[in-house]
Scaffold this active site. Sequence first.
Site, mmCIF file in Angstrom:
data_model
loop_
_atom_site.group_PDB
_atom_site.id
_atom_site.type_symbol
_atom_site.label_atom_id
_atom_site.label_comp_id
_atom_site.label_asym_id
_atom_site.label_seq_id
_atom_site.Cartn_x
_atom_site.Cartn_y
_atom_site.Cartn_z
ATOM 1 N N SER A 1 0.858 -1.181 0.000
ATOM 2 C CA SER A 1 0.000 0.000 0.000
ATOM 3 C C SER A 1 0.899 1.237 0.000
ATOM 4 O O SER A 1 1.760 1.378 0.869
ATOM 5 C CB SER A 1 -0.866 -0.046 1.269
ATOM 6 O OG SER A 1 -1.631 1.118 1.388
ATOM 7 N N LYS B 1 -1.109 -0.857 -4.356
ATOM 8 C CA LYS B 1 -2.342 -0.134 -3.991
ATOM 9 C C LYS B 1 -1.958 1.315 -3.737
ATOM 10 O O LYS B 1 -1.039 1.592 -2.968
ATOM 11 C CB LYS B 1 -2.946 -0.784 -2.742
ATOM 12 C CG LYS B 1 -3.885 0.078 -1.929
ATOM 13 C CD LYS B 1 -4.673 -0.779 -0.942
ATOM 14 C CE LYS B 1 -4.877 -0.112 0.398
ATOM 15 N NZ LYS B 1 -5.662 -0.954 1.334
ATOM 16 N N LEU B 2 -2.674 2.219 -4.401
ATOM 17 C CA LEU B 2 -2.441 3.647 -4.194
ATOM 18 C C LEU B 2 -3.530 4.198 -3.298
ATOM 19 O O LEU B 2 -4.722 3.992 -3.563
ATOM 20 C CB LEU B 2 -2.475 4.407 -5.523
ATOM 21 C CG LEU B 2 -1.494 3.982 -6.613
ATOM 22 C CD1 LEU B 2 -1.645 4.920 -7.826
ATOM 23 C CD2 LEU B 2 -0.061 4.006 -6.109
ATOM 24 N N LYS B 3 -3.113 4.919 -2.283
ATOM 25 C CA LYS B 3 -4.086 5.644 -1.472
ATOM 26 C C LYS B 3 -4.528 6.870 -2.271
ATOM 27 O O LYS B 3 -3.673 7.568 -2.848
ATOM 28 C CB LYS B 3 -3.423 6.097 -0.169
ATOM 29 C CG LYS B 3 -3.124 4.940 0.771
ATOM 30 C CD LYS B 3 -4.417 4.348 1.285
ATOM 31 C CE LYS B 3 -4.203 3.453 2.482
ATOM 32 N NZ LYS B 3 -5.475 2.889 2.969
ATOM 33 N N ASP C 1 -7.379 2.961 -2.976
ATOM 34 C CA ASP C 1 -8.110 2.932 -1.710
ATOM 35 C C ASP C 1 -8.411 4.361 -1.273
ATOM 36 O O ASP C 1 -7.501 5.153 -1.033
ATOM 37 C CB ASP C 1 -7.249 2.232 -0.643
ATOM 38 C CG ASP C 1 -7.973 2.096 0.693
ATOM 39 O OD1 ASP C 1 -9.154 2.489 0.781
ATOM 40 O OD2 ASP C 1 -7.352 1.590 1.644
ATOM 41 N N ASN D 1 -10.537 5.141 1.424
ATOM 42 C CA ASN D 1 -10.848 5.280 2.857
ATOM 43 C C ASN D 1 -11.994 6.271 3.108
ATOM 44 O O ASN D 1 -11.865 7.187 3.923
ATOM 45 C CB ASN D 1 -9.614 5.705 3.659
ATOM 46 C CG ASN D 1 -8.590 4.593 3.807
ATOM 47 O OD1 ASN D 1 -7.506 4.695 3.246
ATOM 48 N ND2 ASN D 1 -8.922 3.548 4.523
ATOM 49 N N GLU E 1 -11.357 0.733 -3.491
ATOM 50 C CA GLU E 1 -11.716 0.315 -2.134
ATOM 51 C C GLU E 1 -12.386 1.460 -1.374
ATOM 52 O O GLU E 1 -11.882 2.585 -1.358
ATOM 53 C CB GLU E 1 -10.422 -0.114 -1.425
ATOM 54 C CG GLU E 1 -10.629 -0.759 -0.086
ATOM 55 C CD GLU E 1 -9.299 -1.184 0.544
ATOM 56 O OE1 GLU E 1 -8.249 -1.150 -0.138
ATOM 57 O OE2 GLU E 1 -9.308 -1.530 1.722
ATOM 58 N N LYS F 1 -10.336 -7.857 6.958
ATOM 59 C CA LYS F 1 -9.421 -7.526 8.047
ATOM 60 C C LYS F 1 -9.989 -8.212 9.271
ATOM 61 O O LYS F 1 -11.083 -7.852 9.736
ATOM 62 C CB LYS F 1 -9.384 -6.016 8.290
ATOM 63 C CG LYS F 1 -8.494 -5.250 7.336
ATOM 64 C CD LYS F 1 -8.459 -3.795 7.696
ATOM 65 C CE LYS F 1 -7.706 -3.011 6.645
ATOM 66 N NZ LYS F 1 -8.112 -1.599 6.639
ATOM 67 N N GLY G 1 -4.484 -4.791 5.786
ATOM 68 C CA GLY G 1 -3.462 -4.622 6.820
ATOM 69 C C GLY G 1 -3.684 -3.315 7.542
ATOM 70 O O GLY G 1 -4.325 -2.399 7.016
HETATM 71 O O1 NPG Z 1 0.175 -2.664 4.792
HETATM 72 O O2 NPG Z 1 -0.552 -2.904 6.796
HETATM 73 C C1 NPG Z 1 -0.518 -2.318 5.726
HETATM 74 C C2 NPG Z 1 -1.373 -1.084 5.578
HETATM 75 C C3 NPG Z 1 -2.300 -1.141 4.438
HETATM 76 O O3 NPG Z 1 -3.273 0.813 3.547
HETATM 77 C C4 NPG Z 1 -3.240 0.011 4.454
HETATM 78 N N1 NPG Z 1 -4.013 0.115 5.541
HETATM 79 O O4 NPG Z 1 -7.123 1.651 5.058
HETATM 80 O O5 NPG Z 1 -6.464 -0.364 4.811
HETATM 81 C C5 NPG Z 1 -6.262 0.786 5.180
HETATM 82 C C6 NPG Z 1 -4.931 1.187 5.744
HETATM 83 C C7 NPG Z 1 -4.936 1.520 7.214
HETATM 84 C C8 NPG Z 1 -3.823 2.083 7.753
HETATM 85 C C9 NPG Z 1 -5.976 1.251 8.025
HETATM 86 C C10 NPG Z 1 -3.761 2.410 9.106
HETATM 87 C C11 NPG Z 1 -5.919 1.559 9.377
HETATM 88 C C12 NPG Z 1 -4.811 2.137 9.926
#
Ligand code: NPG
Length: 369
Positions: free
Chosen positions: A135, A161-163, A189, A191, A214, A263, A291
């Site tokens: 990510s 994966k790009l935020k 993603d 969020n 996502e 998750k 993750g």
């Molecule tokens: O590689 O563990 C990892 C992080 C992957 O982008 C990732 N996690 O929205 O899924 C998510 C994000 C996240 C990060 C979620 C921090 C919660 C806390």
Amino acid sequence: MKLERVEIVHVAIPLVTPFRTSFGTMTTKDTFLLHVVTDAGEGWSEFAADPEPLYCSEFVAGAEIVLRDFLLPRVAGLPGLTAAAVAPAVAKVKGHELAKAALETAVLDAELRSYGMPLAVYLGAVRERVPAGVSVGIKESLPALLDDVERYLAEGYVRIKLKIEPGWDVEPVRAVRERFGDGLPLQVDANTAYTLADADHLRRLDEFGLLLIEEPLEENNLYGHARLQGRLSTPVCLDESLHNARDTASAIAMDACRVVNVKPARVGGYLEARRVHDVAHAHGVPVWCGGMLETGIGRAPNLALAALPGFTLPGDTSASSRYFAADITEPFVLEDGHLPVPRTPGIGVEPLPEALRRFTLRREDLYVG
Ligand code: NPG
């Protein structure tokens, strides 16, 4: 088993580089481990959320209270404590899936160790190693993003994966596609950063052949996600909106998601995570393991889950070095784009005493029998 003692261990581990998402920027992994001591042996788990309720409503200080005052009193007296007994015992406590997951997982670790059974075997894993995705956070510039992606691909990651967030979506995706080609497995993603009013804008992502988008809309807005899916060819994947297997079944029935991010913490633990997998798999909906920047204590059980048959897309189960220069367990190391599924009893890892000492802020008993 009988619970003898439950200890909370607050830890803070610096990240190798800040991680920015649409909801905030992290520079350290700040959370707690749970250490349960039973008459049959000990177990460990990690609370997945952060000190602030920005990704989800749970947070570190709140979870400590929930565990101490509401969850532990309900399992402490159980005569035959097993992991399967935890969820029914705490069912009357609304929500708090991540706190419940931490408790169930530590009990499960102790239980499986007492049988000598690896978690992967218990869950029904069919693979010995799992492909690793990575990510990539929101960056200050496109060149900085392209440098990061290039480095991760050189390390062997098999999916990027790009935020994204409003103002950082179509252009970064276009830049990555132009530089690394259409063959790169790529997903985004958000969020929860968009609304249905952004549907026309998000449709511009369709031309890039993404694996999925996502959680584009608000958490729990299944109707909105279904409406959005009707207007996009990119598959919608849900994360924040799915809290259990029933939500997942509803979302699939409504066509609110065509891919599921599992998750375990978000759905209350590995037992429910397996049910989420089962529901999706039965519908032919691909799942992958998300993750939350876990230390090795949280990463190890995620790798066991990701080895189940329905996990047909690479997860965010990256190597320890993606986030940490030094981890609290032996690090997980990428080999040919894959990570090994732990094969020793329970979650398969334990904190290294020296690392635990170094990263611990505070240890306290939450329960003593
Ligand atoms: O590689 O563990 C990892 C992080 C992957 O982008 C990732 N996690 O929205 O899924 C998510 C994000 C996240 C990060 C979620 C921090 C919660 C806390």
